[in-house]
Structure formats: C-alpha cells, structure tokens
Design an enzyme around this catalytic site. Structure first.
Site, PDB file in Angstrom:
ATOM      1  CE  LYS A  40      -0.472  -0.111   5.009  1.00 29.88           C
ATOM      2  NZ  LYS A  40      -1.160  -0.817   6.088  1.00 29.88           N
ATOM      3  CE1 TYR A 260      11.302  32.422   5.252  1.00 29.26           C
ATOM      4  CE2 TYR A 260      11.490  30.055   4.945  1.00 29.26           C
ATOM      5  CZ  TYR A 260      11.210  31.309   4.441  1.00 29.26           C
ATOM      6  OH  TYR A 260      10.829  31.437   3.132  1.00 29.26           O
TER       7      TYR A 260
HETATM    8  C1  LIG Z   1      -0.373  -1.760   6.716  1.00 31.80           C
HETATM    9  C2  LIG Z   1      -0.940  -2.991   7.182  1.00 31.80           C
HETATM   10  C3  LIG Z   1      -0.119  -4.076   7.513  1.00 31.80           C
HETATM   11  C4  LIG Z   1       1.390  -4.027   7.531  1.00 31.80           C
HETATM   12  O1  LIG Z   1       1.823  -3.597   8.800  1.00 31.80           O
HETATM   13  P1  LIG Z   1       3.361  -3.435   9.129  1.00 31.80           P
HETATM   14  O2  LIG Z   1       3.369  -2.984  10.520  1.00 31.80           O
HETATM   15  O3  LIG Z   1       3.883  -2.427   8.186  1.00 31.80           O
HETATM   16  O4  LIG Z   1       3.985  -4.753   8.916  1.00 31.80           O
HETATM   17  C5  LIG Z   1      -0.744  -5.257   7.864  1.00 31.80           C
HETATM   18  N1  LIG Z   1      -2.086  -5.356   7.876  1.00 31.80           N
HETATM   19  C6  LIG Z   1      -2.899  -4.335   7.591  1.00 31.80           C
HETATM   20  C7  LIG Z   1      -4.374  -4.511   7.642  1.00 31.80           C
HETATM   21  C8  LIG Z   1      -2.352  -3.106   7.238  1.00 31.80           C
HETATM   22  O5  LIG Z   1      -3.171  -2.091   6.943  1.00 31.80           O
END
Ligand SMILES: *Cc1c(COP(=O)(O)O)cnc(C)c1O
Length: 627
Positions: A40, A260
C-alpha cells in the site's frame, strides 16, 4: 548499466537489501505459513510494482493494497498475483474491483449484498476476506457479531469467503492487548465449520513477537523495508536511501543567525552548506535544528528551520567538503539515518516518513553494485484511462516527438500514420480478423462486362445494430464513405459506367449467420444500403462474423480490379478467380504492417495471396489484380 544521477535529490531503492530482509523475515514464519507483501501507499514509498515483483519471486502468496486505485495500477502494470484491498471499499468501486480481479476486505452485510448482486450480474465469483475488529476499533466487524455476518455472507451468491483477518493495534509494544486480540480471533476461527483458505492476523511486529501461530498468512510491511518496530536487533537493512547534493557553501560568524525566524545562532565562526531539499520534498519540518545528514563520511547537524525547498547544514568539521558532494538524508550509511531514528527525533512515525520522503524525487532502483532503472518523477505510472481523448492525442504526439528528437517528424508521423487509425480523435479503433475476400470474374450477358461476384468474410466487434454498405460513383464520394464510421463496406463503381443501381447488387449480408434486412437509398452518384436486424442489439460489443456477398458488373476494358484494406486487420486472404479468356493476371500488392510481401499463389485461373493469422496488416494496404 550505470546511470549518472543528475537530480538535485533522489531516492535509491536497494532491491538486494529488500530481498535480504525478506529472507530474514521468512525465517520467522512457522511451517505452513506464507506471507502477504503489503504494498500500500506505493509500498511505503518504495515503488509497489518493483517491490511486488521481488516479493512474488520470494514466495509471497498475496499482495495487500489500501484501495482500488492501488490494486488497479498493479494490474495495469502486469502484476497477476492475488491482490487484497485492505481498507473498506465503496460500492461505487465494485465494478472496477471485479474488472481488475481484486479481492477485498468485507465487514458489512449491506455492502456484501451489493457486492453479491454485482458478482452475479457479472457472472463472476468475488473473493472476499472477512475483516474482524478484535479490539483495534478501526475497520472490521466487531468480533462478537462476526459469526452472524460470516453465516449471512456465506449464504450470498457470487462471493467466496477466501479469508478471515484481523489487525493488531499495538503488536510492537503491548503483549497483553495483543494476546487478547489473538485469543478473540482464535476463538472465532475455531468456531468456524471449516476455516477459509487464508487466516491472518499478524503484521511485521506480530510476526517478530511470534503471535498468531495458528494463522497461515502474515502481512509483512514495514520490517520488509528494513525498519525496526521492536527493540530486537534482527539485522534488517534499510531499503530506501534519500540523497541530495551540496548546492552552495557559505561561512558564518559568531552571532549570525541562519534561516527563517532566526532559530539557530552561531556560537563560533564556521562553514555551512545549502542542501536543496525541504519539507515539500518530504523532509519533515519538525527536523528543524534536530536531524543530522551524512556528508563525506561525517554526520553534520541540520541548523535552523527546514524551509520548503532547502535545508542548511553545519559542515565546519569537513573542510574538504565541496559543492556537489553527496548528502545522505535518510537510509543507509549510519544508524542515525535510519527512518525509525529520524522519526523518533520529532516523535513522528517511520511509516509516515517513508511514505512522504522523496515526494519530488526520482526513484532509482539498484542492486548491490548497479542502478537498474528509475521511475518517473511524478510517482504515478502512466494510466491511459486517466486521460481524455484529446489529452491522450497530445501525449502520443509529444512522446513521438521526444522519441524521434524532432517535433517536426513526430508531428508528421502522428498526423499521417496514426490518423489513419484514429481518423478523428473520438473515433474508436476498429480492427478485423480473419479477413477473407473472394472475387470471381465470369462472363456476363452484357458483352462489355464481367460479372464480378465478391464474398467477404471477417470477424470484428459489432458496435451498433446497423451499418451501411455503400457504392460510390466517384472517388470523392468514396472518400466521404471512408471517413464515416457506420460504413462497413465500400465499392467504387468504375467511372466509365453509368451509375445505375442494378450494377451493384447485394446478394446477402449476414452477421453470425443472421440474414440482415436491407434498405436501399440512392442519390446522385451513390447508393447506400442500410443493413440491420433486431437481433443485432444483443450482439453489440461482441466479436461477430460478417459476411457480405455482392454481384456487380465490371467493364472488360478496365483491366484492373483493386481491393483495399481499410481497417487494421489481422490475417488477410484475398483470392481472384477469372474466366478462361483471361490468359494472364498479375497481382500487384502494396502492403504495410508486419507482412509487407504476402506470398502469391497461383492455381488454375485463380490467384491468391495470404498473410498468416497472427500478422497485422495496416489500413494503407491493398492489391490490384491486373488483367
Ligand atoms: C499496513 C498494514 C499491515 C502491515 O503492517 P506493518 O506494521 O507495516 O507490517 C498489515 N495489515 C494491515 C491490515 C495493514 O493495513
């Protein structure tokens, strides 16, 4: 091939490190367990396609994405592995979810019902994973109501419950709560009559802590990218390194402020460098006066505020530093450059840091020694359906110009060649398959004419319940018919022939064997036959077989008969049979496309040419039979 990097800032993705991390993490899997690679948010900023390909090669059973768009993009990029949409989907997305063959998390009966209807309508089975909320209280059906939902969803047609899953709220650091979630999920799974194919709960931290041993799938995200979320020293390697260059070197005196709001004041005199990255590049504003960067093997502090497009770093300790020296902002090179460390400087999240880093930067993929390739700056692969027709035309013509290094030739090719296919910008590209054209010349009752019988057969997608067969007395009129999208077949009457309807007879016109109804309309120099049938309505958008059979009179003095290929065609066979009194006939071909010289065969008073079934012939092709 080594590519010289010319960017102001760039991201390197070490695919070997990613592969090593997966090897290491696979060591934590129990017998019978496999993993889902989470890709993702463009694989946490690492590039979803590249990461997915390696994960699949390393044995990933599934890919996990956040939403339809991400899954769709992977499909368009040619990824065929199963893909699960983890976040709740919207009913407006269902059509495309089915089209791109994505699986999805489901936690709601109303949604499941809509999904089931769509599945039945599309005549498909949709794979779903029931999402349980075992205590995180984000998405998912509350575990206490999950069994009822499971039963109701099981009864729906068109859906296959391929998996059940839940998600840990704090697998990194709360073992009591994680064990509670684990036991709630286990209880649900045990109560099922038969467990679905995939049962999954753990994320990276869950795997490392050994939770959910009864599950057969683990969802791997952050740790595969080399980020630690637990205290254990596992030997994970950062996959992403964010780099830039020194673009200017200046000096400060004691008491000078930098940046800044004058948030950094020099205590002594020294040297500092300007690095052209800022928070707009994903280098967090909260790193102002906190972070360190690596230059010439030396960690140098960021001084003053992070600006939108620049940071300033103290390089007093490295007098040898020069403009255009490499600056490492995050990743490999020093423990202090690890995402988890940098994020801890501002109580931020390493997840967020990885996703946001390099927003403007080009991403380079490398193995141990080499840069393999890079991804475009925009971080968005080209998806043609995102664009309208006129925008697409613009893109095609500028891509041609760029490729040929000449706007003039690019424009010419676009106009002269591609227009042959596209005609006008909104016209669909049609193509024909298995094109068979048989022409038979015979003696006729009229002494100055041959009787020409032609039979034309081909396959093509039907786009309306009617079409026109047209006969023109002049090439000007014919030209008009070539531009019309509703004309399937055109005939040019020999010019010396007085234009009379009886000189062009349509014997039969069929689509998939259905005899079409015909209506004749004629006018000055033209004859149009409208062909239609109520049954055609149901065949629209399907590939159908056309058959057109005509009888015409053809002047003996013409000495030539031409056949033109007017649409993109795959597989062409044209034959010409002639009577005894014609002792010699030649076929002159002008073919473009994959086959430029179709072999010519002769038999008794018959001449034929043929291309193979899989060869494309372009619409500027044809043959002239000279007698
Ligand atoms: C993002 C996600 C993961 C992965 O989690 P990590 O901590 O990055 O390993 C697993 N399951 C779901 C449902 C997620 O949204």
């Amino acid at each position: 091939m080594k590519i010289a990097i010319e960017e102001r800032s760039w991201v390197e993705i070490d695919l070997t490190a990613f592969q090593d991390n997966l090897q290491l993490l696979k060591g934590y899997l129990r017998p019978g367990q496999s993993f889902m690679q989470i890709v993702k948010a463009d694989a946490y900023g690492h590039g979803a396609k590249e990461i997915a390909e390696i994960a699949i090669a390393q044995g990933a059973a599934y890919l996990g994405v956040a939403n339809l768009e991400e899954g769709k993009l992977l499909r368009i990029q040619g990824i065929q592995a199963p893909i699960l949409i983890l976040s709740p989907s919207l009913s407006t997305e269902i059509k495309q979810i089915i089209h791109y063959d994505l699986s999805l998390g489901v936690a709601d009966l109303d949604f499941a019902t809509v999904l089931a209807k769509a599945a039945v309508k599309a005549n498909k089975t949709i794979k779903i994973h029931l999402n349980l909320d075992t205590g995180m209280h984000r998405s998912g059906i509350c575990f206490e109501e999950a069994m009822a939902l499971y039963d109701e969803v099981s009864a729906l047609p068109g859906l296959e419950i391929e998996g059940v899953f839940s998600h840990f709220a704090s697998a990194e650091n709360d073992s009591d709560f994680s064990r509670l979630q684990e036991s709630r999920f286990a209880e649900f799974v045990q109560a099922l009559e038969a467990a679905p194919r995939f049962v999954h709960l753990s994320n990276s931290a869950g795997l490392i802590h050994g939770y959910a041993a009864f599950c057969n799938l683990v969802r791997l995200g952050i740790s595969s990218f080399g980020v630690k979320t637990t205290d254990e020293e596992l030997g994970l390697k950062p996959v992403m390194t964010f780099k830039s260059t020194l673009s200017q070197i200046k000096e400060f005196k004691a008491g000078d402020s930098v940046g800044y709001q004058r948030q950094w004041i020099a205590k002594t005199s020294g040297r500092y460098g300007i690095v052209p990255v800022g928070y707009a590049d994903g280098y967090d504003f909260l790193l102002s006066n906190k972070a360190m960067v690596l230059i010439n093997g030396c960690m140098c502090p960021v001084i003053g505020r992070v600006s939108m497009d620049m940071i300033t770093v103290d390089i007093s300790q490295i007098p040898e530093a020069r403009i255009s020296d490499e600056v490492v902002l995050l990743g490999k090179g020093d423990e202090a450059l690890r995402a988890e460390h940098i994020a801890s400087l501002y109580q931020g999240s390493a997840y967020e840091l990885l996703c946001q880093v390099g927003r403007r930067a080009r991403r380079y993929y490398r193995d141990k020694a080499h840069i393999l390739h890079s991804s475009p700056l925009a971080r968005r692969d080209f998806v043609s359906s995102d664009f309208g027709d006129s925008k697409l035309s613009q893109i095609i013509s500028s891509a041609l110009a760029q490729r040929l290094d000449s706007p003039e030739i690019g424009e010419l090719i676009y106009r002269e060649i591609l227009r042959t296919f596209f005609y006008n910008k909104d016209r669909d590209v049609h193509y024909r398959k298995n094109f068979r054209h048989e022409i038979r010349f015979d003696k006729s009752d009229a002494p100055a004419y041959y009787r020409a019988e032609t039979t034309l057969r081909y396959k093509k997608v039907l786009n309306a319940d009617h079409f026109v067969i047209a006969c023109a007395a002049s090439s000007d009129i014919l030209q008009g018919y070539i531009l019309r999208t509703d004309v399937e077949y055109r005939w040019l009457l020999d010019s010396d022939k007085q234009f009379k309807a009886e000189n062009f007879q349509l014997n039969a016109v069929k689509v998939n064997g259905i005899d079409l109804k015909t209506k004749i309309k004629s006018g000055d120099g033209y004859l149009e036959i409208l062909c239609s049938h109520p049954k055609l309505q149901k065949l629209i958008n399907r590939e159908v077989e056309f058959e057109i059979n005509t009888n015409t009179l053809y002047p003996t003095t013409s000495h030539q008969f031409s056949v033109f290929i007017t649409e993109l065609t795959r597989g062409v066979e044209i034959s010409f049979s002639y009577p005894q009194q014609l002792s010699h006939v030649e076929a002159v071909t002008v073919f473009s496309g994959q086959q430029k010289n179709p072999p010519i065969q002769r038999a008794d008073h018959r001449i034929m040419l043929k291309t193979s079934e899989d060869e494309w012939v372009f619409p500027i092709s044809g043959v002239v039979f000279c007698y």
